[in-house]
Design a protein around this motif. Structure first.
Motif: not given
Length: 75
Positions: A38, A40-42
């Motif tokens: 979340e 690390n915008n994955q």
């Protein structure tokens, strides 16, 4: 918002090891993986076991006693 200590994880050639850990530690590790993704915008979290090596590396890298003893032995 508080940042997690573990940053992005490099894709490296893995070496397989087998470890045992208490179930509650594995549950926490899975939750950490979810929060790490979340942050690390994955789209989805990587398998929790992929976090173990970077966590150990970070732990050893910030352990002053380990660094001191390692330097004194010439490693």
């Amino acid at each position: 918002m508080t940042k997690l200590r573990l940053g992005p994880i490099e894709d490296d050639k893995p070496v397989k090891v087998t470890i045992e850990m208490p179930a509650h530690v594995l549950r926490d590790l899975a939750e950490y993986a979810r929060l790490h993704a979340e942050e690390n915008n994955q789209v989805e979290a990587m398998p929790a076991e992929r976090l173990i090596a970077p966590m150990l590396e970070r732990f050893m890298g910030t352990d002053r006693g380990f660094a001191r003893k390692r330097r004194s032995r010439g490693n």
